[in-house]
Every structure is written in C-alpha cells, then in structure tokens.
Write a protein that holds these residues in place. Structure first.
Motif, PDB file in Angstrom:
ATOM      1  N   VAL A 294      24.998  38.650  44.571  1.00 54.01           N
ATOM      2  CA  VAL A 294      26.239  38.853  43.833  1.00 54.01           C
ATOM      3  C   VAL A 294      27.392  39.022  44.817  1.00 54.01           C
ATOM      4  O   VAL A 294      27.317  39.828  45.742  1.00 54.01           O
ATOM      5  N   TRP A 295      28.443  38.259  44.628  1.00 54.45           N
ATOM      6  CA  TRP A 295      29.623  38.329  45.486  1.00 54.45           C
ATOM      7  C   TRP A 295      30.632  39.278  44.855  1.00 54.45           C
ATOM      8  O   TRP A 295      30.967  39.130  43.678  1.00 54.45           O
ATOM      9  N   THR A 296      31.124  40.238  45.602  1.00 55.22           N
ATOM     10  CA  THR A 296      32.014  41.254  45.033  1.00 55.22           C
ATOM     11  C   THR A 296      33.409  41.254  45.637  1.00 55.22           C
ATOM     12  O   THR A 296      34.267  42.029  45.200  1.00 55.22           O
ATOM     13  N   ARG A 297      33.670  40.412  46.627  1.00 54.53           N
ATOM     14  CA  ARG A 297      34.984  40.412  47.278  1.00 54.53           C
ATOM     15  C   ARG A 297      35.993  39.593  46.474  1.00 54.53           C
ATOM     16  O   ARG A 297      35.763  38.427  46.196  1.00 54.53           O
ATOM     17  N   ARG A 298      37.124  40.208  46.169  1.00 52.00           N
ATOM     18  CA  ARG A 298      38.214  39.457  45.555  1.00 52.00           C
ATOM     19  C   ARG A 298      39.003  38.703  46.618  1.00 52.00           C
ATOM     20  O   ARG A 298      39.482  37.605  46.373  1.00 52.00           O
ATOM     21  N   HIS A 299      39.175  39.333  47.787  1.00 52.62           N
ATOM     22  CA  HIS A 299      39.943  38.731  48.874  1.00 52.62           C
ATOM     23  C   HIS A 299      39.047  38.544  50.100  1.00 52.62           C
ATOM     24  O   HIS A 299      38.100  39.303  50.317  1.00 52.62           O
ATOM     25  N   VAL A 300      39.370  37.540  50.915  1.00 54.47           N
ATOM     26  CA  VAL A 300      38.757  37.398  52.240  1.00 54.47           C
ATOM     27  C   VAL A 300      39.904  37.366  53.239  1.00 54.47           C
ATOM     28  O   VAL A 300      40.572  36.351  53.422  1.00 54.47           O
TER      29      VAL A 300
END
Length: 340
Positions: free
Chosen positions: A5-11
């Motif tokens: 599951v990917w939880t980052r809104r920003h990189v």
C-alpha cells in the motif's frame, strides 16, 4: 503490480524513504517497463486525471520524460512555460500553482532553480486540503528524487532484470565523481544508494566537495534506533579519484554545473578532465565489469571521454533515459491511485 500500500501524497525527496517504499517503486517501474516494450504502450491507469508539469527552469530529459509518462498512463497534461506565463506580469509561484489547481490538476510536477519551492507548494496544497500530489522534479541544490530512483532502477535491473530490488546493492561499491557541491542528483543518489547498504564513495576537487554530505549521513545514523527500517549508511569522501574508483562496481559521473558556479572553483576544464575525468585508463582501477552512469546532459570530454560515453560495454546512459519513463510512470501511478 506490487501489493504494498502506497501512502505518500507527495514525493519531495528520498531522505525518509524506507526500503519497502524503494522496492515498491522499483517493482512498479518494472511492470511499466514491460508495458513500454509492447506494441501498444498505453494503459488507462490514470485516465481522467490531470497532471500539470510546472517547470520553472530549463529541462529536456526530465520534462519530456514526465510528459511521456503521464500520456502513457492516459492522463491529461498541462505544461507550464515561465517565459510566456503570468510570472512575467508579477504573478507569484503559489498563485500559478493555484491557477492549475482551479483547472482541475490532480498532481503537479515541480522543477525550480531554488530549493524548497516544491515543498512550499505541497504545504499550500495541504493547507487548502486539496489532496493534490506534488512531485519534486528537481529543486535547486536540494534533491532530484526521480533521477535518484531511475539511477537506482537502472543499477538494480542490471543485477536482476526481472526482480529489481534494493537488497541487490548490498556490499556493492559505487563511486560518484564530479560537481557534488552543486548537485541535487548527488544528494538523492546518496540517500537511495546508502539505504541499500551499498558503499558509496564521493570524489571531487576540494572546492566541489562539501563536507556536510558526511555530516548529514552521520546525523542520520546517530538518530536511528534498533527498530529503524533504514540501515546505517556507508559514505566515504575523497579529494583524489583513485581510492574512490578502486574496485568500484559502478561509477556515476556528474556534470560540471557551470551555471551554478559563482566563483572560480576550477583552474580549467582541461585540468579537471586530467585529474577527475572518467577514461578507459581510469576504469582499470575498477572491477572488470564496471558500468558508468551519468544523469545528463554530458559535457563530452570533460566529465567522461566521448568514446567511453558511447561504448555499450561500459555505459548505462541510454538505459537511464529509457528507464526514466518507467520510473516516472510508477511514481505518478502510485501517487494517483494510492491510499493517502
């Protein structure tokens, strides 16, 4: 696709990426690399989403790569050009971002000559509770996370084409040579390569070799507890190139960023090449199967000899450009469809 599951809104940078996040990007990029090898190189993963490319400084590879990645995912793109924008009439960068927000942008890719601009825009999007994702495409001398990730992907694919992952680099020696003090690419590569338990060696003239790179890693290591996902980082600094190249598995050479040099930091380009340029003779110090990377654009005959740059036995430069599309597709996909 990976099931993590990917939880980052920003990189915005790689300093706090965990090994599982790196592996998620690498394995998702491998899936999109397969898509790009098909006759029909398009998937509907982001159909209906709008990606705004806000490049406030010149770029060829990164901008074109992001635009192509978005189109391969079936997203709509908006491309910003500062020279013909309302910035010339006094509009602020935040007002520009809000304009694209009002046009329905779901993600914004930001590149700026000053460090911190993507972070500022991300903070404003969060303050407005927009759920718009911000991706840093290079900010000043801070970071260039997608370049670091595509370099990591290129190396890992060489080691295991079908299953690229961070652990493949454990124990490998990687030399980074060139204009390190001005390089956002160097910073991002230091974070991701040291997270893999690789041994990273920096080499440059003393005027282009900041001591604070070692201090950053030392501080990062000292702040870890026994439960930390990120391993202790191994970073070594040299003012001579020979110890950095000795038995290296990979050599990454960086462009001399003359546009960012405010002082006479080098006697001449000729002398730089004589002492730090990557040549066939210098590669004899490395492992026999050593490979060379360069983020581009390249000053031929300065950072690297022209014939070596074009030699497929050693050079991974064309693979870096190709892999950039797959890696940026992976990040846009994860940010556009993740649970955040």
């Amino acid at each position: 696709m990976t099931t993590t599951v990917w939880t980052r809104r920003h990189v915005l940078g790689l300093a706090d990426f965990s090994p599982s996040e790196y592996d998620t990007v690498l394995q998702t990029a491998a899936s999109f690399r397969e898509v790009l090898s098909r006759r029909t190189k398009k998937v509907p993963a982001l159909q209906g989403q709008v990606i705004a490319n806000l490049f406030f400084e010149p770029s060829t590879r990164t901008r074109s790569s992001f635009e192509l990645a978005a189109k391969r995912l079936s997203a709509d793109t908006l491309n910003f050009s500062p020279g013909t924008s309302s910035l010339t009439k006094g509009e602020t960068i935040l007002d520009t971002a809000k304009t694209y927000l009002a046009m329905g942008a779901n993600m914004m890719v930001i590149r700026h000559r000053n460090a911190g601009v993507p972070q500022t825009i991300a903070a404003e999007m969060d303050r407005l509770d927009t759920r718009v994702g911000i991706l840093n495409a290079g900010d000043g001398q801070h970071e260039h996370p997608t370049q670091g990730l595509l370099d990591l992907f290129t190396i890992c694919c060489l080691l295991n084409f079908d299953y690229p992952r961070l652990g493949l680099l454990a124990g490998k020696k990687i030399a980074i040579v060139g204009d390190i003090i001005h390089s956002r690419v160097a910073r991002s590569n230091i974070w991701c390569l040291t997270a893999s338990r690789a041994e990273v060696h920096l080499a440059a003239p003393p005027t282009l070799l900041p001591k604070w790179f070692a201090e950053i890693v030392d501080e990062d290591n000292s702040n870890q507890d026994s439960s930390s996902q990120i391993p202790r980082r191994q970073l070594f600094i040299h003012s001579d190139i020979e110890p950095a190249l000795k038995d290296a598995d990979f050599v990454m050479t960086l462009r001399l960023q003359k546009e960012r040099m405010s002082a006479h930091l080098l006697p001449s380009l000729r002398e730089y090449h004589q002492h730090y340029g990557i040549t066939r003779d210098r590669l004899k110090l490395c492992k026999p199967d050593v490979k060379i990377l360069h983020p581009g654009p390249v000053n031929r005959g300065v950072e690297i000899s022209s014939d070596l740059m074009d030699d497929p036995q050693f050079s991974l430069i064309s693979q870096q450009v190709t892999n950039g599309v797959a890696v940026r597709m992976a990040l846009l996909y994860l940010m556009g469809s993740g649970s955040h």
